[in-house]
Motif scaffolding. Structure first.
Motif, PDB file in Angstrom:
ATOM      1  N   GLU A  44      -2.403 -24.692 -12.886  1.00  0.00           N
ATOM      2  CA  GLU A  44      -1.065 -24.202 -13.174  1.00  0.00           C
ATOM      3  C   GLU A  44      -0.910 -23.828 -14.639  1.00  0.00           C
ATOM      4  O   GLU A  44      -0.174 -22.895 -14.972  1.00  0.00           O
ATOM      5  N   MET A  45      -1.608 -24.560 -15.504  1.00  0.00           N
ATOM      6  CA  MET A  45      -1.541 -24.236 -16.925  1.00  0.00           C
ATOM      7  C   MET A  45      -2.097 -22.841 -17.192  1.00  0.00           C
ATOM      8  O   MET A  45      -1.581 -22.099 -18.039  1.00  0.00           O
ATOM      9  N   GLN A  46      -3.130 -22.489 -16.466  1.00  0.00           N
ATOM     10  CA  GLN A  46      -3.711 -21.155 -16.629  1.00  0.00           C
ATOM     11  C   GLN A  46      -2.706 -20.077 -16.250  1.00  0.00           C
ATOM     12  O   GLN A  46      -2.567 -19.062 -16.958  1.00  0.00           O
ATOM     13  N   LEU A  47      -1.972 -20.285 -15.146  1.00  0.00           N
ATOM     14  CA  LEU A  47      -0.957 -19.316 -14.734  1.00  0.00           C
ATOM     15  C   LEU A  47       0.136 -19.206 -15.788  1.00  0.00           C
ATOM     16  O   LEU A  47       0.597 -18.109 -16.116  1.00  0.00           O
ATOM     17  N   LYS A  48       0.551 -20.346 -16.359  1.00  0.00           N
ATOM     18  CA  LYS A  48       1.586 -20.321 -17.386  1.00  0.00           C
ATOM     19  C   LYS A  48       1.122 -19.567 -18.629  1.00  0.00           C
ATOM     20  O   LYS A  48       1.877 -18.786 -19.212  1.00  0.00           O
ATOM     21  N   ILE A  49      -0.137 -19.814 -19.033  1.00  0.00           N
ATOM     22  CA  ILE A  49      -0.658 -19.134 -20.224  1.00  0.00           C
ATOM     23  C   ILE A  49      -0.812 -17.639 -19.956  1.00  0.00           C
ATOM     24  O   ILE A  49      -0.529 -16.799 -20.824  1.00  0.00           O
ATOM     25  N   LEU A  50      -1.239 -17.275 -18.744  1.00  0.00           N
ATOM     26  CA  LEU A  50      -1.337 -15.855 -18.399  1.00  0.00           C
ATOM     27  C   LEU A  50       0.043 -15.209 -18.369  1.00  0.00           C
ATOM     28  O   LEU A  50       0.195 -14.036 -18.719  1.00  0.00           O
ATOM     29  N   ALA A  51       1.046 -15.976 -17.947  1.00  0.00           N
ATOM     30  CA  ALA A  51       2.416 -15.452 -17.987  1.00  0.00           C
ATOM     31  C   ALA A  51       2.864 -15.244 -19.430  1.00  0.00           C
ATOM     32  O   ALA A  51       3.502 -14.231 -19.757  1.00  0.00           O
ATOM     33  N   ILE A  52       2.517 -16.202 -20.293  1.00  0.00           N
ATOM     34  CA  ILE A  52       2.845 -16.039 -21.707  1.00  0.00           C
ATOM     35  C   ILE A  52       2.102 -14.847 -22.290  1.00  0.00           C
ATOM     36  O   ILE A  52       2.637 -14.100 -23.124  1.00  0.00           O
ATOM     37  N   GLN A  53       0.861 -14.649 -21.833  1.00  0.00           N
ATOM     38  CA  GLN A  53       0.112 -13.469 -22.279  1.00  0.00           C
ATOM     39  C   GLN A  53       0.838 -12.192 -21.876  1.00  0.00           C
ATOM     40  O   GLN A  53       0.945 -11.235 -22.652  1.00  0.00           O
ATOM     41  N   GLY A  54       1.341 -12.177 -20.625  1.00  0.00           N
ATOM     42  CA  GLY A  54       2.110 -11.022 -20.181  1.00  0.00           C
ATOM     43  C   GLY A  54       3.348 -10.812 -21.034  1.00  0.00           C
ATOM     44  O   GLY A  54       3.691  -9.677 -21.388  1.00  0.00           O
ATOM     45  N   MET A  55       4.016 -11.900 -21.392  1.00  0.00           N
ATOM     46  CA  MET A  55       5.185 -11.803 -22.269  1.00  0.00           C
ATOM     47  C   MET A  55       4.784 -11.251 -23.637  1.00  0.00           C
ATOM     48  O   MET A  55       5.509 -10.445 -24.227  1.00  0.00           O
ATOM     49  N   SER A  56       3.630 -11.691 -24.114  1.00  0.00           N
ATOM     50  CA  SER A  56       3.159 -11.216 -25.417  1.00  0.00           C
ATOM     51  C   SER A  56       2.870  -9.722 -25.379  1.00  0.00           C
ATOM     52  O   SER A  56       3.180  -8.991 -26.330  1.00  0.00           O
ATOM     53  N   MET A  57       2.289  -9.266 -24.276  1.00  0.00           N
ATOM     54  CA  MET A  57       2.006  -7.846 -24.128  1.00  0.00           C
ATOM     55  C   MET A  57       3.300  -7.035 -24.157  1.00  0.00           C
ATOM     56  O   MET A  57       3.389  -6.000 -24.819  1.00  0.00           O
ATOM     57  N   GLU A  58       4.305  -7.542 -23.442  1.00  0.00           N
ATOM     58  CA  GLU A  58       5.582  -6.827 -23.410  1.00  0.00           C
ATOM     59  C   GLU A  58       6.312  -6.932 -24.739  1.00  0.00           C
ATOM     60  O   GLU A  58       6.928  -5.969 -25.205  1.00  0.00           O
ATOM     61  N   PHE A  59       6.243  -8.124 -25.371  1.00  0.00           N
ATOM     62  CA  PHE A  59       6.914  -8.297 -26.647  1.00  0.00           C
ATOM     63  C   PHE A  59       6.283  -7.410 -27.714  1.00  0.00           C
ATOM     64  O   PHE A  59       6.974  -6.894 -28.601  1.00  0.00           O
ATOM     65  N   GLY A  60       4.964  -7.236 -27.606  1.00  0.00           N
ATOM     66  CA  GLY A  60       4.303  -6.294 -28.502  1.00  0.00           C
ATOM     67  C   GLY A  60       4.886  -4.902 -28.331  1.00  0.00           C
ATOM     68  O   GLY A  60       5.095  -4.180 -29.317  1.00  0.00           O
ATOM     69  N   GLY A  61       5.172  -4.552 -27.077  1.00  0.00           N
ATOM     70  CA  GLY A  61       5.802  -3.258 -26.838  1.00  0.00           C
ATOM     71  C   GLY A  61       7.190  -3.172 -27.444  1.00  0.00           C
ATOM     72  O   GLY A  61       7.574  -2.135 -27.988  1.00  0.00           O
ATOM     73  N   VAL A  62       7.952  -4.282 -27.359  1.00  0.00           N
ATOM     74  CA  VAL A  62       9.297  -4.298 -27.940  1.00  0.00           C
ATOM     75  C   VAL A  62       9.236  -3.993 -29.433  1.00  0.00           C
ATOM     76  O   VAL A  62       9.915  -3.094 -29.947  1.00  0.00           O
ATOM     77  N   VAL A  63       8.404  -4.747 -30.136  1.00  0.00           N
ATOM     78  CA  VAL A  63       8.319  -4.613 -31.591  1.00  0.00           C
ATOM     79  C   VAL A  63       7.691  -3.279 -31.981  1.00  0.00           C
ATOM     80  O   VAL A  63       8.239  -2.521 -32.796  1.00  0.00           O
TER      81      VAL A  63
END
Length: 382
Positions: free
Chosen positions: A130-149
């Motif tokens: 489950e930790m792996q899924l959470k970190i991959l979700a955070i990775q997805g957030m990072s990818m999108e947040f990179g797009g925001v900035v």
């Protein structure tokens, strides 16, 4: 068990997330300058190919780099990729003609293939369960947040000249420095896995269909990303800065959606979450087709962001869960290739289908995919 194979610390996680944030924006960073680039290089509507040219580089080179990751490990491949990402990205501002610019963008895509697959494989190497899924979700957030900035900054820079957005790619050098400082050098994932981490989820939908859904998901998203700058500026008369801010809001919605994705998956499983994502894509395109009114544009961008945020992090998670340790690198690269094939082919839709017709066709595709996901997953579950 939800454990970590080696404690990389919060700084290490931040380094991987920053590295990952550079991947989705590889094409998007220049989208606010797209209309001007089309005029400067005489490309017209085919300027959209500049956004997706890196995707072609990803598609062509992903398999090679995936095998290399399984052989020498994600660390060395990722470090080399970040260096060439920064170098080729910045050099785009100095290309004298369209041919050399396309070649440079292709090489930028090859560098992106290394860092995207390496990022996913590093996460698979340090986390599980489950930790792996959470970190991959955070990775997805990072990818999108990179797009925001990056999109917000790119929109601001594009008001000066078409060249300035290219300098955003210099962040690759900063990410390289962070990886060198905060991430321990590890070899192939198969050599760093214990017996508890060798389990894979071979049941359910086969890997090939997961890759197909990943391809279609990115096709839906990047059709919007390459068409909206032209639609907003040429058809509706908005400025490059407005375009950048609008696309940044899209990515901000995706960040929030990616954060909630694991909770949604826990309640309605991956297939339910993906169904919602594609329905959101369909609704967004229908709204773009219905009206150019500001309120409609505002609602549409919410649905588009939800579609991206609820699907993209899930693709990597599904692929990793279905991969043996010695195959995580190659399978992560296959997922990367599938997603960027969707990105690359989106330029074909935009080049040959324009205006409102594009939106209605894209919405139809998204509806069909959304309707088919649940029946197909139930078939394979039996």
């Amino acid at each position: 068990m939800n454990t970590m194979k080696k404690d990389i610390g919060k700084a290490g996680i931040v380094a991987i997330m920053f590295m990952s944030s550079l991947t989705v924006m590889v094409g998007n960073a220049i989208t606010p300058a797209l209309p001007e680039l089309g005029k400067v290089f005489g490309l017209g509507n085919f300027a959209s190919w500049l956004v997706t040219a890196p995707a072609l580089g990803v598609v062509v080179t992903s398999i090679f780099f995936g095998k290399l990751i399984d052989k020498v490990g994600p660390y060395k491949v990722g470090v080399a990729g970040l260096f060439f990402y920064g170098l080729t990205g910045v050099l785009g501002a100095f290309m004298p003609n369209a041919v050399l610019l396309f070649i440079d963008r292709f090489l930028l895509g090859a560098a992106t293939a290394t860092i995207m697959s390496s990022g996913v494989t590093l996460i698979a190497g340090f986390f599980q369960g489950e930790m792996q899924l959470k970190i991959l979700a955070i990775q997805g957030m990072s990818m999108e947040f990179g797009g925001v900035v990056f999109l917000g900054v790119a929109g601001f820079l594009a008001d000066f000249t078409w060249k300035t957005p290219f300098f955003i790619y210099a962040l690759g050098f900063l990410a390289l420095l962070m990886i060198l400082i905060f991430i321990p050098a590890i070899g192939p994932i198969s050599e760093n896995n214990d017996d508890n981490n060798n389990q894979t989820n071979a049941k359910g939908v086969p890997l090939a269909l997961v890759l197909l859904i990943a391809f279609l998901g990115m096709l839906m998203f990047f059709t919007a990303m390459v068409s909206l700058p032209i639609y907003l500026q040429n058809n509706l008369g908005y400025s490059p800065s407005f375009t950048g801010y609008y696309l940044a809001v899209l990515d901000l919605i995706a960040v929030l959606a990616a954060g909630f994705m694991p909770k949604i998956v826990a309640k309605i499983k991956a297939q339910g979450c993906l169904t919602i994502a594609f329905i959101c894509y369909a609704l967004a395109y229908i709204l773009y087709f219905i009206s150019p009114a500001k309120i409609i544009l505002a609602i549409a961008v919410v649905f588009m962001g939800l579609g991206f945020g609820l699907s993209t992090p899930l693709f990597n998670s599904l692929v990793v869960s279905k991969s043996a340790p010695e195959k995580k690198g190659i399978n992560a690269s296959l997922c990367t290739m599938a997603m960027f094939t969707g990105q690359f082919l989106s330029a074909m839709l935009v080049s040959f289908i324009s205006g409102l017709s594009l939106f209605i066709i894209a919405s139809s595709i998204a509806i069909i995919i959304g309707i088919c996901i649940l029946p197909v997953s139930r078939y394979f579950a039996k």
